[in-house]
Enzyme design. Structure first.
Site, mmCIF file in Angstrom:
data_model
loop_
_atom_site.group_PDB
_atom_site.id
_atom_site.type_symbol
_atom_site.label_atom_id
_atom_site.label_comp_id
_atom_site.label_asym_id
_atom_site.label_seq_id
_atom_site.Cartn_x
_atom_site.Cartn_y
_atom_site.Cartn_z
ATOM 1 N N CYS A 54 -30.539 31.208 76.369
ATOM 2 C CA CYS A 54 -30.332 29.781 76.085
ATOM 3 C C CYS A 54 -31.556 29.200 75.396
ATOM 4 O O CYS A 54 -32.673 29.312 75.919
ATOM 5 C CB CYS A 54 -30.046 29.045 77.386
ATOM 6 S SG CYS A 54 -29.971 27.264 77.179
ATOM 7 N N GLU A 100 -29.253 16.310 72.445
ATOM 8 C CA GLU A 100 -28.109 16.374 71.544
ATOM 9 C C GLU A 100 -26.814 16.043 72.271
ATOM 10 O O GLU A 100 -26.672 16.240 73.479
ATOM 11 C CB GLU A 100 -27.997 17.775 70.952
ATOM 12 C CG GLU A 100 -27.676 18.799 72.010
ATOM 13 C CD GLU A 100 -27.590 20.217 71.477
ATOM 14 O OE1 GLU A 100 -28.083 20.467 70.371
ATOM 15 O OE2 GLU A 100 -27.029 21.049 72.188
ATOM 16 N N CYS A 105 -19.597 16.631 74.409
ATOM 17 C CA CYS A 105 -20.510 17.485 75.166
ATOM 18 C C CYS A 105 -21.834 16.732 75.307
ATOM 19 O O CYS A 105 -22.464 16.379 74.317
ATOM 20 C CB CYS A 105 -20.687 18.791 74.395
ATOM 21 S SG CYS A 105 -21.848 19.907 75.159
ATOM 22 N N CYS A 159 -25.511 25.175 71.179
ATOM 23 C CA CYS A 159 -26.302 25.128 72.406
ATOM 24 C C CYS A 159 -27.773 24.819 72.197
ATOM 25 O O CYS A 159 -28.591 25.729 72.092
ATOM 26 C CB CYS A 159 -26.178 26.440 73.151
ATOM 27 S SG CYS A 159 -24.504 26.785 73.624
ATOM 28 N N CYS A 213 -34.899 22.209 79.797
ATOM 29 C CA CYS A 213 -34.305 22.694 81.047
ATOM 30 C C CYS A 213 -35.303 23.641 81.706
ATOM 31 O O CYS A 213 -35.978 24.414 81.034
ATOM 32 C CB CYS A 213 -32.993 23.431 80.786
ATOM 33 S SG CYS A 213 -32.187 24.007 82.300
ATOM 34 N N CYS A 262 -32.845 30.364 81.438
ATOM 35 C CA CYS A 262 -31.886 31.454 81.167
ATOM 36 C C CYS A 262 -32.267 32.138 79.852
ATOM 37 O O CYS A 262 -32.619 31.479 78.881
ATOM 38 C CB CYS A 262 -30.463 30.914 81.094
ATOM 39 S SG CYS A 262 -29.968 30.098 82.620
HETATM 40 N N1 SAH Z 1 -27.105 24.051 82.425
HETATM 41 C C1 SAH Z 1 -25.702 24.093 82.541
HETATM 42 C C2 SAH Z 1 -24.982 23.353 81.442
HETATM 43 C C3 SAH Z 1 -25.548 23.446 80.061
HETATM 44 S S1 SAH Z 1 -25.407 24.986 79.261
HETATM 45 C C4 SAH Z 1 -25.223 25.532 82.631
HETATM 46 O O1 SAH Z 1 -26.009 26.438 82.419
HETATM 47 O O2 SAH Z 1 -24.068 25.722 82.945
HETATM 48 C C5 SAH Z 1 -23.677 25.054 78.871
HETATM 49 C C6 SAH Z 1 -23.141 26.452 78.675
HETATM 50 O O3 SAH Z 1 -23.659 27.028 77.468
HETATM 51 C C7 SAH Z 1 -23.533 27.383 79.788
HETATM 52 O O4 SAH Z 1 -22.458 28.163 80.209
HETATM 53 C C8 SAH Z 1 -24.571 28.235 79.137
HETATM 54 O O5 SAH Z 1 -24.695 29.437 79.783
HETATM 55 C C9 SAH Z 1 -24.058 28.346 77.725
HETATM 56 N N2 SAH Z 1 -25.068 28.775 76.769
HETATM 57 C C10 SAH Z 1 -26.373 28.490 76.765
HETATM 58 N N3 SAH Z 1 -26.990 29.060 75.710
HETATM 59 C C11 SAH Z 1 -26.043 29.714 75.020
HETATM 60 C C12 SAH Z 1 -26.037 30.487 73.813
HETATM 61 N N4 SAH Z 1 -27.157 30.688 73.127
HETATM 62 N N5 SAH Z 1 -24.861 30.986 73.385
HETATM 63 C C13 SAH Z 1 -23.726 30.754 74.076
HETATM 64 N N6 SAH Z 1 -23.660 30.048 75.209
HETATM 65 C C14 SAH Z 1 -24.803 29.526 75.690
HETATM 66 FE FE1 SF4 Z 2 -30.603 25.462 81.515
HETATM 67 FE FE2 SF4 Z 2 -29.680 26.720 79.398
HETATM 68 FE FE3 SF4 Z 2 -29.673 27.960 81.750
HETATM 69 FE FE4 SF4 Z 2 -27.975 25.914 81.319
HETATM 70 S S1 SF4 Z 2 -27.987 27.879 80.269
HETATM 71 S S2 SF4 Z 2 -29.263 26.240 83.129
HETATM 72 S S3 SF4 Z 2 -29.234 24.622 79.964
HETATM 73 S S4 SF4 Z 2 -31.498 27.291 80.612
#
Ligand code: SAH
Ligand code: SF4
Length: 382
Positions: free
Chosen positions: A118, A91, A104, A344, A111, A115
């Site tokens: 996420c 996306e 973005c 996200c 990934c 996390c």
């Molecule tokens: N992988 C990188 C960049 C992509 S995620 C990273 O983790 O930084 C971009 C941002 O979105 C990150 O700060 C991540 O922690 C946040 N993010 C991911 N899932 C989310 C969610 N469900 N709600 C809010 N923020 C989220």
């Molecule tokens: Fe990967 Fe999502 Fe963690 Fe960013 S926040 S490193 S996209 S798993």
């Protein structure tokens, strides 16, 4: 098989031209046609010799992945899903604001970092995007928007690598893509307006500082290792202390005098007063007087498998106040494109899990965009 010219930064394109028996400076012309004018047809490149155009037609192409869908939110945010093959979708989200247009961009299909909060992390890892697939998101969005907004000037002023994937895990493909974004013959974005967001791959942060020090955002999400180990599994490899030191090293080269910490606000998990106080102590410990970071509090964007909830707005305010009163500049991210799940990795997740797509699309207030309104202001009202 033809090569996709979106895979090359200017130096790569110059080498490609030399291999075709052409002078290197031809690459500048070609690069400008591609990125500044959005050309995809070699016959449109009127100042290139016909002989070169004919050669290019045989061995090269300029092509973005096909768009699977395009959704526009009531607040003007636009989200595209690109089909990158083998059932994978990535996306790209455009966020219009008064004084800027932010894109973005995704760096990977899925990934591997896992996390907890996420949805991309929950999907798992499919593959790295190629340079051309990263660049194509900007190339497509910029020229699509220019055409539909009938603008000749630049629409996208900022890029954030905050879509799907961990950009620093795909370093070798990311680097040329960043160079295309920054190149004056490409998109000419300043290093301050291109942000790489990382969950904290320390050695790659050091490399980025040397190779292409753009603005940096670090996904912190917790004030101590115990909690961060749980939320961001990568923390078991690079602890908060190592991350903080890497940030300090990055600052020497960074285009701004601060690093942004992203902090996803999870109800009852990391949003308590004691967490804010711990953060203040952490930042003071590494600051020696001058605070060198800003906080961006992101209200959690919920998805069912996470078992987590978004913090209450009042709690986010309390949290922000503690940081602000300690002298740490803190912003609360406005949720944009909520009605189209633009935040996200969510819609792409649903494409993978096809059984849910039908129900979900019906539930969302989404609609396919046939024509885009004529100005960004109208976009906001659409
Ligand atoms: N992988 C990188 C960049 C992509 S995620 C990273 O983790 O930084 C971009 C941002 O979105 C990150 O700060 C991540 O922690 C946040 N993010 C991911 N899932 C989310 C969610 N469900 N709600 C809010 N923020 C989220
Ligand atoms: Fe990967 Fe999502 Fe963690 Fe960013 S926040 S490193 S996209 S798993």
């Amino acid at each position: 098989m033809t090569v996709n010219l979106l895979d090359y930064d200017l130096e790569g394109l110059a080498v490609f031209c030399e291999r075709l028996g052409e002078k290197r400076y031809r690459a500048v012309q070609l690069f400008r046609w591609i990125h500044q004018k959005g050309a995809s047809n070699f016959d449109d490149m009127s100042d290139l010799a016909k002989s070169l155009r004919d050669k290019l037609k045989v061995c090269a192409r300029i092509e973005a992945a096909p768009t699977m869908s395009q959704h526009i939110s009531s607040d003007g945010t636009i989200k595209w899903l690109f089909d990158v093959g083998a059932g994978d979708a990535v996306e790209t989200v455009f966020i219009p604001e008064e004084d800027r247009g932010t894109l973005c961009i995704s760096s990977q299909a899925g990934c591997a970092m896992g996390c907890r909060f996420c949805s991309t992390g929950h999907q798992g890892f499919s593959r790295n995007l190629r340079t051309g697939e990263i660049v194509a998101q900007l190339w497509f969005a910029e020229h699509f928007l220019r055409k539909h907004l009938q603008r000749e000037d630049r629409v996208i002023s900022n890029v954030v690598m905050m879509g799907m994937g961990e950009p620093l895990q795909n370093y070798s493909e990311l680097l040329p893509a960043l160079r295309v974004m920054l190149d004056d013959h490409g998109y000419g974005l300043s290093r301050r307006r291109v942000t790489v967001s990382t969950s904290g791959i320390v050695p790659k942060m050091d490399r980025l500082a040397q190779d292409c020090p753009v603005a940096l955002a670090v996904s912190l999400h917790a004030p101590n290792d115990e909690l961060r180990d749980d939320l961001v599994p990568l923390n078991k490899k690079y602890s908060i202390a190592e991350l903080m030191q890497a940030c300090q090293r990055y600052l020497i080269h960074a285009p701004r005098d601060f690093i942004t910490f992203e902090y996803c606000m999870l109800d009852g998990v990391n949003d308590q007063v004691e967490h804010a106080q711990q953060l203040v102590r952490l930042i003071r410990h590494y600051s020696s007087g001058q605070v060198w970071c800003k906080f961006n509090l992101i209200p959690f964007n919920p998805f069912p498998e996470s078992g987590l909830n978004r913090s209450f707005p009042e709690q986010i305010q309390v949290f922000a106040k503690i940081l602000t009163e300690a002298g740490i500049v803190t912003t609360i991210r406005r949720t944009r494109g909520d009605d189209i799940d633009a935040a996200c990795g969510q819609l792409a997740g649903e494409v993978k899990d096809r059984t849910r797509v039908g129900q979900r699309i019906a539930r969302q207030r989404t609609f396919m965009l046939k024509s885009i309104p004529a100005s960004t202001n109208e976009l906001k009202e659409a």
